[in-house]
Scaffold this motif. Structure first.
Motif, PDB file in Angstrom:
ATOM      1  N   SER A 246      11.095  -0.932   8.831  1.00 17.59           N
ATOM      2  CA  SER A 246      12.129   0.030   9.213  1.00 17.59           C
ATOM      3  C   SER A 246      11.771   1.397   8.635  1.00 17.59           C
ATOM      4  O   SER A 246      11.771   1.589   7.414  1.00 17.59           O
ATOM      5  CB  SER A 246      13.495  -0.422   8.690  1.00 17.59           C
ATOM      6  OG  SER A 246      14.463   0.559   8.980  1.00 17.59           O
TER       7      SER A 246
ATOM      8  N   TYR B 107      14.021   3.534   6.078  1.00 14.08           N
ATOM      9  CA  TYR B 107      13.910   3.555   4.618  1.00 14.08           C
ATOM     10  C   TYR B 107      13.164   4.790   4.119  1.00 14.08           C
ATOM     11  O   TYR B 107      13.279   5.155   2.953  1.00 14.08           O
ATOM     12  CB  TYR B 107      13.211   2.289   4.110  1.00 14.08           C
ATOM     13  CG  TYR B 107      14.080   1.060   4.175  1.00 14.08           C
ATOM     14  CD1 TYR B 107      15.108   0.875   3.256  1.00 14.08           C
ATOM     15  CD2 TYR B 107      13.883   0.091   5.150  1.00 14.08           C
ATOM     16  CE1 TYR B 107      15.929  -0.244   3.315  1.00 14.08           C
ATOM     17  CE2 TYR B 107      14.692  -1.032   5.215  1.00 14.08           C
ATOM     18  CZ  TYR B 107      15.716  -1.194   4.298  1.00 14.08           C
ATOM     19  OH  TYR B 107      16.523  -2.300   4.355  1.00 14.08           O
TER      20      TYR B 107
ATOM     21  N   VAL C   5      13.816   7.981   0.731  1.00 18.06           N
ATOM     22  CA  VAL C   5      12.623   8.200  -0.087  1.00 18.06           C
ATOM     23  C   VAL C   5      12.135   9.640   0.080  1.00 18.06           C
ATOM     24  O   VAL C   5      11.861  10.333  -0.906  1.00 18.06           O
ATOM     25  CB  VAL C   5      11.503   7.203   0.293  1.00 18.06           C
ATOM     26  CG1 VAL C   5      10.187   7.574  -0.366  1.00 18.06           C
ATOM     27  CG2 VAL C   5      11.894   5.784  -0.096  1.00 18.06           C
TER      28      VAL C   5
ATOM     29  N   CYS D 251      19.335   3.971  -2.842  1.00 22.42           N
ATOM     30  CA  CYS D 251      19.802   3.656  -1.480  1.00 22.42           C
ATOM     31  C   CYS D 251      18.928   2.575  -0.831  1.00 22.42           C
ATOM     32  O   CYS D 251      19.380   1.869   0.071  1.00 22.42           O
ATOM     33  CB  CYS D 251      19.789   4.904  -0.603  1.00 22.42           C
ATOM     34  SG  CYS D 251      21.003   6.133  -1.068  1.00 22.42           S
ATOM     35  N   LEU D 252      17.689   2.463  -1.267  1.00 21.13           N
ATOM     36  CA  LEU D 252      16.778   1.473  -0.694  1.00 21.13           C
ATOM     37  C   LEU D 252      17.279   0.044  -0.903  1.00 21.13           C
ATOM     38  O   LEU D 252      16.908  -0.856  -0.161  1.00 21.13           O
ATOM     39  CB  LEU D 252      15.380   1.619  -1.300  1.00 21.13           C
ATOM     40  CG  LEU D 252      14.661   2.935  -1.028  1.00 21.13           C
ATOM     41  CD1 LEU D 252      13.367   3.008  -1.806  1.00 21.13           C
ATOM     42  CD2 LEU D 252      14.394   3.087   0.466  1.00 21.13           C
TER      43      LEU D 252
ATOM     44  N   MET E 198      23.232   1.749   3.541  1.00 22.02           N
ATOM     45  CA  MET E 198      22.153   2.607   3.060  1.00 22.02           C
ATOM     46  C   MET E 198      22.371   4.051   3.509  1.00 22.02           C
ATOM     47  O   MET E 198      22.278   4.983   2.718  1.00 22.02           O
ATOM     48  CB  MET E 198      20.791   2.119   3.549  1.00 22.02           C
ATOM     49  CG  MET E 198      19.636   2.926   2.968  1.00 22.02           C
ATOM     50  SD  MET E 198      18.040   2.463   3.623  1.00 22.02           S
ATOM     51  CE  MET E 198      18.102   3.223   5.248  1.00 22.02           C
TER      52      MET E 198
ATOM     53  N   PHE F 142      23.330   7.208   1.339  1.00 18.36           N
ATOM     54  CA  PHE F 142      22.427   8.353   1.385  1.00 18.36           C
ATOM     55  C   PHE F 142      23.198   9.652   1.595  1.00 18.36           C
ATOM     56  O   PHE F 142      23.029  10.623   0.839  1.00 18.36           O
ATOM     57  CB  PHE F 142      21.399   8.150   2.503  1.00 18.36           C
ATOM     58  CG  PHE F 142      20.675   9.404   2.892  1.00 18.36           C
ATOM     59  CD1 PHE F 142      19.700   9.935   2.077  1.00 18.36           C
ATOM     60  CD2 PHE F 142      20.986  10.067   4.075  1.00 18.36           C
ATOM     61  CE1 PHE F 142      19.040  11.110   2.422  1.00 18.36           C
ATOM     62  CE2 PHE F 142      20.327  11.226   4.434  1.00 18.36           C
ATOM     63  CZ  PHE F 142      19.346  11.748   3.599  1.00 18.36           C
TER      64      PHE F 142
END
Length: 197
Positions: A102, A105, A109, A163-164, A171, A175
């Motif tokens: 996905s 993600y 990051v 959040c990962l 998520m 975020f």
């Protein structure tokens, strides 16, 4: 120097992975992700193009006097952009060879990396003060508020990585919540610093 080495390593590694897959004739899903050559080499070439600024900027006459002052900040920004491009490159390659990942993600990051880099870089861009100018001129105001603005960005960038570990839709909710709180805290602390001087 270390940042330049890291940038060079990431570029080298991305080209090495691409060449390895290209010459091993690994099948990619061209119907979904385009020609294999584009999938494998477009981002490494973009990384080279972005980092060509490390060579071009010092040679610009208008920038030569101030380059030494901003050198570390510019290298930090380019390293963070290179790291984000590298992660995107790996994600797209995995998708191209049929491994489900996905790319969503990459959002927390990437934004986390940008916030941390911004927090570490902004305080280096202190402006020169002219003693003849009025107190609280624009240069002095920038110097006053920039550190309080940067600190919440750094903390928010670190928290962003958490959040990962959140499942599914949580998520993105986490975020956006962290991003909003980070920006509000940055502006609030800057305003407090401005009011206290």
């Amino acid at each position: 120097m270390i940042k330049k080495i890291c940038i060079s390593f990431l570029i080298f590694l991305s080209f090495a992975i691409s060449l390895l897959l290209f010459f091993s004739n690994t099948a990619t899903e061209e119907s979904k992700y385009g020609a294999t050559e584009v999938l494998l080499f477009s981002i490494p070439l973009a990384m080279c193009l972005v980092n060509s600024n490390l060579i071009i900027i010092p040679k610009l006459l208008s920038f030569q006097n101030s380059y030494a002052r901003y050198k570390k900040g510019i290298e930090s920004v380019l390293l963070s952009v290179t790291l984000i491009l590298f992660l995107l490159h790996i994600g797209l390659i995995l998708l191209g060879i049929g491994i489900e990942v996905s790319l969503l993600y990459l959002v927390p990051v990437s934004v986390g990396i940008v916030l941390i880099t911004t927090a570490n870089t902004l305080p280096r861009f202190q402006l020169d003060l002219n003693p003849k100018e009025q107190p609280k001129n624009s240069n002095q105001l920038w110097n006053i508020v920039i550190r309080p603005f940067s600190f919440p960005l750094f903390i928010g960038g670190l928290i962003m990585f958490l959040c990962l570990f959140l499942p599914g839709n949580l998520m993105m909710i986490g975020f956006f919540s962290i991003l909003l709180c980070t920006l509000l805290a940055s502006f609030y602390m800057s305003y407090r610093a401005y009011q206290s001087h």
